[in-house]
Scaffold this active site. Structure first.
Site, PDB file in Angstrom:
ATOM      1  N   GLU A   1      35.731  32.400  13.418  1.00 14.16           N
ATOM      2  CA  GLU A   1      37.105  32.076  13.027  1.00 14.16           C
ATOM      3  C   GLU A   1      38.099  32.533  14.097  1.00 14.16           C
ATOM      4  OE1 GLU A   1      34.725  33.550  11.301  1.00 14.16           O
ATOM      5  OE2 GLU A   1      35.076  33.468   9.141  1.00 14.16           O
TER       6      GLU A   1
ATOM      7  N   CYS B   1      39.251  38.838  10.384  1.00 14.80           N
ATOM      8  CA  CYS B   1      39.625  37.417  10.483  1.00 14.80           C
ATOM      9  C   CYS B   1      40.698  37.062   9.452  1.00 14.80           C
ATOM     10  CB  CYS B   1      38.404  36.527  10.315  1.00 14.80           C
ATOM     11  SG  CYS B   1      37.296  36.595  11.733  1.00 14.80           S
TER      12      CYS B   1
HETATM   13  N1  THU Z   1      30.713  36.527  11.404  1.00 22.00           N
HETATM   14  C1  THU Z   1      31.509  35.457  11.668  1.00 22.00           C
HETATM   15  O1  THU Z   1      31.481  34.896  12.762  1.00 22.00           O
HETATM   16  N2  THU Z   1      32.352  35.035  10.697  1.00 22.00           N
HETATM   17  C2  THU Z   1      32.362  35.498   9.428  1.00 22.00           C
HETATM   18  O2  THU Z   1      33.099  34.961   8.609  1.00 22.00           O
HETATM   19  C3  THU Z   1      31.510  36.643   9.058  1.00 22.00           C
HETATM   20  C4  THU Z   1      30.745  37.273  10.166  1.00 22.00           C
HETATM   21  C5  THU Z   1      29.722  36.934  12.410  1.00 22.00           C
HETATM   22  C6  THU Z   1      29.945  38.212  13.141  1.00 22.00           C
HETATM   23  C7  THU Z   1      28.536  38.568  13.567  1.00 22.00           C
HETATM   24  O3  THU Z   1      28.208  37.873  14.765  1.00 22.00           O
HETATM   25  C8  THU Z   1      27.660  38.027  12.479  1.00 22.00           C
HETATM   26  O4  THU Z   1      28.450  37.075  11.801  1.00 22.00           O
HETATM   27  C9  THU Z   1      27.161  39.062  11.497  1.00 22.00           C
HETATM   28  O5  THU Z   1      28.207  39.860  11.045  1.00 22.00           O
END
Ligand code: THU
Length: 143
Positions: A58, A100
């Protein structure tokens, strides 16, 4: 938002999963951020050996947009999970992390929509105040 536009945004987010850099978690996330002018900014999560330097999908999309001079947003689609698939055991998808949500709060109003892919193909939609009630904004800092 029209279902057709929402589904297109979800499909665009799914197309970003291939770019997700997740050597540590294999939790792959793709995002597609729709600006009010119709432009779509895409993102994926980018991990780091120093875990706290990881950037979520995000925020990748938001920061690309802001770098491009765009500040007005209508909606974001967020997809993914372990190996890029939504978690099967949960009816509700995993939502955006707190950091986020705060970045969304900085740039988006209460009508901003968050569309999350559910296991089984459905979409779960909420507006920003549901994700972050009583959010902290620049107005909160005014005397
Ligand atoms: N992560 C995201 O990219 N977006 C989310 O909404 C939740 C978590 C990613 C961060 C990390 O690379 C992985 O998911 C595990 O936390």
């Amino acid at each position: 938002m029209e279902k057709e536009i929402r589904n297109k945004l979800i499909d665009t987010a799914i197309a970003q999963l291939q770019y997700s850099y997740t050597p540590y978690s294999n939790f792959k996330v793709g995002a597609a951020l729709l600006a009010k002018n119709g432009q779509v900014y895409t993102g994926c999560n980018i991990e780091n050996a120093s875990f706290s330097a990881t950037n979520c999908a995000e925020r990748t999309a938001f920061f690309k947009a802001v770098y491009d001079g765009c500040y007005d947003f209508a909606a974001i689609a967020v997809v993914g999970g372990p190996a890029g698939k939504p978690v099967q055991a949960q009816d509700e998808p995993s939502g955006p992390c707190g950091v986020c949500r705060q970045v969304m709060q900085e740039f988006c109003g209460p009508d901003f929509e968050i569309h999350m892919q559910k296991a089984g193909g459905g979409v779960f939609t909420v507006k920003l105040p549901e994700l972050l009630p009583f959010g902290f904004t620049k107005d909160s800092m005014e005397a």
